[in-house]
Design a protein around this motif. Structure first.
Motif: not given
Ligand SMILES: [Zn+2]
Length: 457
Positions: A263-265, A323-327
């Motif tokens: 998602v973010a990489a 917190t990452c966009e992937c959760g």
């Molecule tokens: Zn992530």
């Protein structure tokens, strides 16, 4: 950027969502509890780490907390060498179900023991990594990491099975056979070293298999050697995939210590509920702050057979909370920017090979395989970057070889404050990796040049 269509663009499911997206305070409480338990286990086991804890005045796990972690003793590679083969066990020898490690470049092997519980943990960590890449039950994983003492192959293998994916245990080498298997089995996921991904990408292109002609690969999970964003772009272009970084080392558990989400990489989520991570000043050992580069140190909170307290890896990276966009709420580490041991000292200037890679591969005319030659002939100490002009690169550069050489030498001088000679050698001259990790640096102290076509004058 390449679209990946796993789960029709939705955020891929986490393998262990409760742990991976746990609120930070809750996780800290869990880490603290596990740290106390670990210290008690180390003390009960006796031996080197118990001795160091005693010297530091620690006689019980109840005395330690995350807040005084920096006061606890560290461990390092030397301790593994000294304890070879079974000196650092915290369980009876008969509880060890597997060993892994490295054969050692200087002939000194590093051996790590695993209990049944450690193997289960490791499989779960690698399943987390593959899930973060978008894989799931039914995905086909072409696993071209080497199998054996090296943890890459077996680690990903167990993780793929744990996830319910289909693993193709092809291991490294025999590239022609790999091309056939990829054409026939149509895997979604490629796992190997980044340098082997390049080798395989070139072989696939030579066999006429590209994204345009139906290459099935969607994502790559690459690790076991430091690599740059520029290398990521090259691999993505070559294979038409999203390349993700995975990090691990046998001393800690193997691959699956940390990995990027698709998602973010933009950094690797550290599985810090099991591997408590710090960054330390490589010289003083003092913790560096959030976002500051330092030497990664890991405390294996839940490992059983050979747990380590504050193991200093020699790998340089920075940590970033949030917190990452992937959760996921797991702390992110940057790509490893270098290894303490890999640092080159050229005429008094400290330089990591990855800093040079970043400059070289930003020029699209340059092929992704390169070799840094330290010219030590007759008392010299010069650095020569040997490059090929790309045949499979995304191209777009109108530079001639001569002007490319000048431009790159100028950029290297500006970026590194160091004169690096650039030599453009015939296609195919730079040695490719057939198994495992690329050799990026060679010394040249006399005789034939290490790269055919390199001028010996
Ligand atoms: Zn992530």
């Amino acid at each position: 950027m390449v679209e990946i269509s796993f789960d029709s663009g939705a955020t891929p499911a986490m393998f262990e969502p409760a742990a991976e997206s746990m609120p930070r305070e809750e996780r800290a409480e869990l880490q603290g509890k596990r740290l106390c338990g670990l210290v008690d286990r180390l003390i009960a086991a006796g031996g080197l780490q118990a001795g160091r804890l005693a010297e530091a005045g620690v006689t019980s796990g109840a005395q330690v907390s995350l807040d005084n972690l920096a006061e606890l003793p560290t461990t390092g590679k030397q301790d593994l060498w000294d304890g070879y083969p079974f000196g650092l066990l915290a369980v009876p020898r008969s509880d060890v179900v597997a060993v892994h490690g490295s054969s050692g470049t200087g002939g000194r092997p590093t051996l790590v023991s695993y209990s049944r519980g450690d193997i289960t943990l490791w499989a779960r960590m690698c399943a987390r990594a593959l899930a973060a890449a978008g894989a799931g039950p039914g995905s086909i994983v072409h696993n071209a990491y080497g199998y054996g003492l090296f943890t890459g192959g077996v680690g990903i293998h167990q993780g793929a099975i744990e996830l319910g994916a289909t693993v193709v245990p092809v291991s490294g080498g025999m590239t022609a056979r790999q091309v056939t298997l990829i054409a026939d089995l149509k895997p979604d996921v490629l796992t190997c070293t980044p340098s082997y991904a390049i080798r395989l990408g070139e072989a696939l292109a030579e066999a006429g298999l590209t994204k345009e002609t139906g290459l099935s690969l969607k994502v790559g999970v690459f690790g076991a050697e430091p690599w740059t964003e520029q290398m990521r772009t090259r691999i993505d272009d070559l294979l038409g995939i999203r390349s993700l970084d995975i990090y691990g080392l046998s001393e800690v558990i193997g691959p699956g210590v940390a990995s990027e989400c698709v998602v973010a990489a933009d950094g690797l989520h550290v599985n810090e509920d099991h591997f408590l991570v710090e960054t330390l000043d490589p010289v003083t050992g003092e913790p560096t702050g959030d976002g500051m580069a330092g030497e990664l140190a890991f405390t294996t909170l839940t490992k059983e057979a050979m747990p380590l307290l504050r193991y200093r890896t020699g790998d340089i990276a920075a940590l970033r909370h949030g917190t990452c966009e992937c959760g996921r709420t797991l702390v992110k580490m940057s790509k490893v920017t270098g290894r303490k041991d890999d640092m080159l000292v050229i005429r008094g200037v400290n330089v990591y090979p990855s800093e040079i890679e970043r400059v070289l591969l930003a020029e699209s005319a340059v092929a992704p395989d390169y070799l840094l030659v330290i010219d030590e002939r007759e008392g010299r100490r010069d650095l020569i970057a040997c490059l090929e002009f790309g045949t499979h690169s995304s191209g777009g550069s109108a530079l001639s070889e001569d002007s490319a050489r000048e431009v790159l030498e100028e950029r290297l001088r500006e970026t590194l404050g160091l004169r690096v000679d650039v030599a453009i050698v015939p296609p195919g001259s730079v040695p490719r990796t057939e198994v495992g990790k690329a050799v990026r640096v060679r010394r040249w102290s006399g005789g034939e040049p290490p790269v055919p076509g390199l001028d010996a004058s």
